[in-house]
Design an enzyme around this catalytic site. Sequence first.
Site, PDB file in Angstrom:
ATOM      1  N   ARG A   1       5.149 -13.375   9.577  1.00 25.24           N
ATOM      2  CA  ARG A   1       5.767 -12.050   9.458  1.00 25.24           C
ATOM      3  C   ARG A   1       7.126 -12.034  10.139  1.00 25.24           C
ATOM      4  O   ARG A   1       7.428 -12.865  10.989  1.00 25.24           O
ATOM      5  CB  ARG A   1       4.876 -10.987  10.110  1.00 25.24           C
ATOM      6  CG  ARG A   1       3.574 -10.754   9.410  1.00 25.24           C
ATOM      7  CD  ARG A   1       2.759  -9.691  10.114  1.00 25.24           C
ATOM      8  NE  ARG A   1       3.479  -8.427  10.155  1.00 25.24           N
ATOM      9  CZ  ARG A   1       2.887  -7.234  10.122  1.00 25.24           C
ATOM     10  NH1 ARG A   1       1.577  -7.158  10.050  1.00 25.24           N
ATOM     11  NH2 ARG A   1       3.573  -6.130  10.171  1.00 25.24           N
TER      12      ARG A   1
ATOM     13  N   LYS B   1       2.892   2.024  10.694  1.00 20.64           N
ATOM     14  CA  LYS B   1       2.915   3.356  10.085  1.00 20.64           C
ATOM     15  C   LYS B   1       2.308   4.392  11.020  1.00 20.64           C
ATOM     16  O   LYS B   1       2.828   5.505  11.180  1.00 20.64           O
ATOM     17  CB  LYS B   1       2.153   3.321   8.763  1.00 20.64           C
ATOM     18  CG  LYS B   1       2.750   2.381   7.730  1.00 20.64           C
ATOM     19  CD  LYS B   1       1.778   2.084   6.597  1.00 20.64           C
ATOM     20  CE  LYS B   1       2.307   0.986   5.693  1.00 20.64           C
ATOM     21  NZ  LYS B   1       1.333   0.536   4.704  1.00 20.64           N
TER      22      LYS B   1
ATOM     23  N   GLU C   1       0.864  -1.182   0.000  1.00 22.99           N
ATOM     24  CA  GLU C   1       0.000   0.000   0.000  1.00 22.99           C
ATOM     25  C   GLU C   1       0.901   1.232   0.000  1.00 22.99           C
ATOM     26  O   GLU C   1       1.804   1.326   0.838  1.00 22.99           O
ATOM     27  CB  GLU C   1      -0.884   0.014   1.239  1.00 22.99           C
ATOM     28  CG  GLU C   1      -1.921  -1.069   1.300  1.00 22.99           C
ATOM     29  CD  GLU C   1      -2.773  -0.932   2.550  1.00 22.99           C
ATOM     30  OE1 GLU C   1      -3.590   0.008   2.622  1.00 22.99           O
ATOM     31  OE2 GLU C   1      -2.596  -1.751   3.471  1.00 22.99           O
TER      32      GLU C   1
END
Length: 757
Positions: free
Chosen positions: A468, A478, A253
């Site tokens: 992950r 973020k 993204e």
Amino acid sequence: MATLDSLSLFTGLGLSEPKARETLKNAALSAQLREAATQAQETLGPAVDKATGTLLYGLASRLRDPRRLSFLVSYIASKKICTEPQLSAALEYVRTHPLDPINTVDFERECGVGVMVTPEQIEEAVETAINRHRSQLLGERYHFNVGLLMGEARAVLKWADGRTIKHEVDMQVAKARPEAADRRTAKDVVENGEAASQALSLMEQLRGEALKFHKPGENYKTPGYVTTPHTMDLLKQHLEITGGQVRTRFPPEPNGILHIGHAKAINFNFGYAKANNGICFLRFDDTNPEKEEAKFFSAICDMVAWLGYTPYKVTYASDYFDQLYAWAVELIRRGRAYVCHQPGEELKGHNPPPSPWRERPAEESLLLFEAMRRGKFAEGEATLRMKLVMEDGKMDPVAYRVKYTAHHRTGDTWCIYPTYDYTHCLCDSIEHITHSLCTKEFQARRSSYFWLCNALDVYCPVQWEYGRLNLHYAVVSKRKILQLVAAGAVRDWDDPRLFTLTALRRRGFPPEAINTFCARVGVTVAQATMEPHLLEACVRDVLNDTAPRAMAVLESLPVIITNFPAAKSLYIQVPNFPADETKGFHQVPFGPTVFIERTDFKEEPEPGYKRLAWGQPVGLRHTGYIIELQCVVKGPSGCVESLEVTCRRADSGEKPKAFIHWVSQPLTCEIRLYERLFQHKNPEDPAEVPGGFLSDLNPASLHVVEAALVDCSVALAKPFDKFQFERLGYFSVDPDSLQGQLVFNRTVTLKEDPGKV
């Protein structure tokens, strides 16, 4: 309240919260530790470092005579007892000498009080032990008992910290067995944040048996894959288009900067394609124009290229907006989607109320969906929802929502935008992706992935999930990085204390080191949370072979050589890589005034100090000269301002105990030294940091040396050029540098700090 105060006191000593709570259950231990900590704080202040805290806990838990607590705490707090061997000796001494008063002279002699063992002494002792057993070590390789080396080093350095010796033994043994790196065959294992030292490369894992992926066109053989009467025809068409080629994609993204976890995703997607002679797309998931910025698009492209990968093609979800809209219309026609008016807050969570519009006629939803596209509804007033229930219980996920925000590529063409749940699998289908690789949290979306492709009768790729990659002492969210920036804790997304890829590049981490780290972590189903020192070790491995040497002094002390052997400055040839002089040399001036580190001189050295002192000459690296102290020049306040020395050729007498670095006619530069940004392993864990991650900031995470001195060989360095400053660490030129005003970031120290936990 007293319990909470004690808990805070104990965790302040470095105990984990579970360990502190366990301690509180033992009334006698708690009382003794509380007394020890309180007394130590009288000397050290409220902040007690973890090494001291560990000694205090060891004292409180092992001391059998409470009368001696105050006596021993005073030695620990004053740093006269600073290692476990010294503490053990002290406890044994007071046990065997129960009568008052204690003979402090005898006590200090027997317990090594005040003895400081330097890293150089440990390095020398371990090196001596290895040289004594080198042939046996090379012959037996991994069967060799390294405990023998530790025992010999401990025998020479009775008061040295055992962990530090073990660290030095491990490092030197690894260097003594260089062939080990070429014989790695064991599969990578990740346990408790540690990666196995013997690991297959990522490419080897992907070519081997580590992942049981389907072959292109054999999607139907995958467990859980949903087939329809059209599946085999669609797979046949897919193979005709791709020629049986492996196709992956990296789909970020564009609403933030990539971080270390994305590096694993980049390596996995591009690496799997490369390992199978396939291709990998870089596809931007640009379906949320409110949060997307041009700087993020360019930064993501830069980071992918920086890591060494070239996309087969750069695509955007917005490339397919027309097709995605047409498919949404088709989905409504097939009775698989409907326009809904439930408020957004009712759609959140896993058990929202069923939509009263779920059975709305397709004709009505088609008209309303067209009205959504034409801007007839306010934001939040209508959504398009798909008729399915996902694995996690989420019912009828949203496919389209209204957003009156201009898109960076399509402008005002659209006021409705597709969601991830709708877009991702269809973009994969359009690009004929064979293996849709994603992290474990997307497993709950696998059913919608298969359902949507099959509901539209389009080619259906296979989604594969993997764990992950996270790091301790870090945040990568973020939203949380934005909070750090807003709070002034970091400068921006590329602040070298962060673990964004732009920050790691700015700090000087080579991309090869990051890729190697990802390979060592490997591809596992479980999430891997790694220790930062494992990444730093990969960095050292690369920079040791690629960063030319230079000399720098952080805290300078002028030294005047009164009998300098020439009428003017000499020029010294210094090897760029002392271990391999075929890589060239650079020249540095050597004049009658040189600057050394202030810590490389002591008027009253403690035992074991090897650098410049009265009656203790030292060599100046690379010069062939030895200097001996003649005069100490002090200012009005008594501070040492300069030294006067004489020099002689190194081959004209006894060899000195140490050689120190120096600079002459140097450049003045700014040097930024970094430590961890957070004090706890898991700053986002409320159990570990109740006040939140912003309360866990390390006040010493950045130290700026504004007037460091660096030898002139680096004068023409450009941003991101890397050097090893001898004895200080690896450094990289920061983009803040100007002509004649260089700024360096310390990338990593030369050796891992064994005190870091």
